[in-house]
Write a protein that holds these residues in place. Structure first.
Motif, PDB file in Angstrom:
ATOM      1  N   SER A 169      18.220  -7.068  -3.551  1.00  0.00           N
ATOM      2  CA  SER A 169      17.160  -7.161  -2.546  1.00  0.00           C
ATOM      3  C   SER A 169      17.433  -6.198  -1.387  1.00  0.00           C
ATOM      4  O   SER A 169      16.508  -5.570  -0.859  1.00  0.00           O
ATOM      5  CB  SER A 169      17.066  -8.596  -2.037  1.00  0.00           C
ATOM      6  OG  SER A 169      16.032  -8.729  -1.114  1.00  0.00           O
ATOM      7  N   ARG A 187      16.466  -2.763  -2.450  1.00  0.00           N
ATOM      8  CA  ARG A 187      15.002  -2.629  -2.427  1.00  0.00           C
ATOM      9  C   ARG A 187      14.490  -2.425  -0.999  1.00  0.00           C
ATOM     10  O   ARG A 187      13.651  -1.555  -0.740  1.00  0.00           O
ATOM     11  CB  ARG A 187      14.384  -3.888  -3.037  1.00  0.00           C
ATOM     12  CG  ARG A 187      13.304  -3.575  -4.018  1.00  0.00           C
ATOM     13  CD  ARG A 187      12.726  -4.810  -4.695  1.00  0.00           C
ATOM     14  NE  ARG A 187      13.730  -5.504  -5.499  1.00  0.00           N
ATOM     15  CZ  ARG A 187      13.994  -6.812  -5.412  1.00  0.00           C
ATOM     16  NH1 ARG A 187      13.323  -7.568  -4.579  1.00  0.00           N
ATOM     17  NH2 ARG A 187      14.907  -7.363  -6.161  1.00  0.00           N
ATOM     18  N   TRP A 188      15.013  -3.218  -0.052  1.00  0.00           N
ATOM     19  CA  TRP A 188      14.605  -3.086   1.345  1.00  0.00           C
ATOM     20  C   TRP A 188      15.030  -1.741   1.930  1.00  0.00           C
ATOM     21  O   TRP A 188      14.303  -1.138   2.716  1.00  0.00           O
ATOM     22  CB  TRP A 188      15.162  -4.234   2.182  1.00  0.00           C
ATOM     23  CG  TRP A 188      14.309  -5.459   2.081  1.00  0.00           C
ATOM     24  CD1 TRP A 188      14.544  -6.565   1.340  1.00  0.00           C
ATOM     25  CD2 TRP A 188      13.053  -5.682   2.735  1.00  0.00           C
ATOM     26  NE1 TRP A 188      13.522  -7.464   1.489  1.00  0.00           N
ATOM     27  CE2 TRP A 188      12.586  -6.950   2.339  1.00  0.00           C
ATOM     28  CE3 TRP A 188      12.275  -4.930   3.608  1.00  0.00           C
ATOM     29  CZ2 TRP A 188      11.392  -7.489   2.783  1.00  0.00           C
ATOM     30  CZ3 TRP A 188      11.081  -5.469   4.061  1.00  0.00           C
ATOM     31  CH2 TRP A 188      10.651  -6.725   3.646  1.00  0.00           C
ATOM     32  N   ARG A 243      12.566   0.843   0.739  1.00  0.00           N
ATOM     33  CA  ARG A 243      11.307   0.726   1.493  1.00  0.00           C
ATOM     34  C   ARG A 243      11.451   1.313   2.892  1.00  0.00           C
ATOM     35  O   ARG A 243      10.585   2.040   3.373  1.00  0.00           O
ATOM     36  CB  ARG A 243      10.890  -0.736   1.595  1.00  0.00           C
ATOM     37  CG  ARG A 243      10.418  -1.328   0.317  1.00  0.00           C
ATOM     38  CD  ARG A 243      10.111  -2.796   0.500  1.00  0.00           C
ATOM     39  NE  ARG A 243       9.814  -3.423  -0.780  1.00  0.00           N
ATOM     40  CZ  ARG A 243       9.905  -4.719  -0.996  1.00  0.00           C
ATOM     41  NH1 ARG A 243      10.285  -5.537  -0.031  1.00  0.00           N
ATOM     42  NH2 ARG A 243       9.613  -5.217  -2.167  1.00  0.00           N
TER      43      ARG A 243
END
Length: 95
Positions: free
Chosen positions: A71, A74-75, A78
């Motif tokens: 996670s 992924r962040w 982004r």
């Protein structure tokens, strides 16, 4: 001279009445924006709170990395994409 003062006072009264009506119209039209602008204001306050406390942000990021590494990646992607988009948009606007 007296008639002139009466005319001036009459015009002043009409202008004051017109200004009051215009203020009421502006206030009524701005009521539509009260809720959205309040939300934006609260978001900016939250952003200022977070930015003013770097150790808090670093601790949260560390906890995310330790607890959920996928996670966190992924962040990070982004965030990097948003940062690149911001830089690209900044160069396009500056021209």
């Amino acid at each position: 001279m007296d008639r002139r003062l009466v005319a001036i006072e009459s015009r002043r009264a009409r202008l004051l009445e017109r200004a009051a009506l215009e203020r009421a119209e502006v206030a009524q039209s701005l009521q539509l924006w009260e809720h959205p602008l309040g939300f934006v204001d609260r978001c900016l306050d939250a952003l200022r709170f977070v930015v003013s406390r770097p150790p808090l942000v670093a601790g949260a990021a560390l906890a995310l990395v330790l607890l959920r590494p996928r996670s966190a990646i992924r962040w990070a992607r982004r965030a990097f994409g948003l940062w690149q988009g911001y830089r690209w948009l900044k160069t396009k606007i500056a021209v």
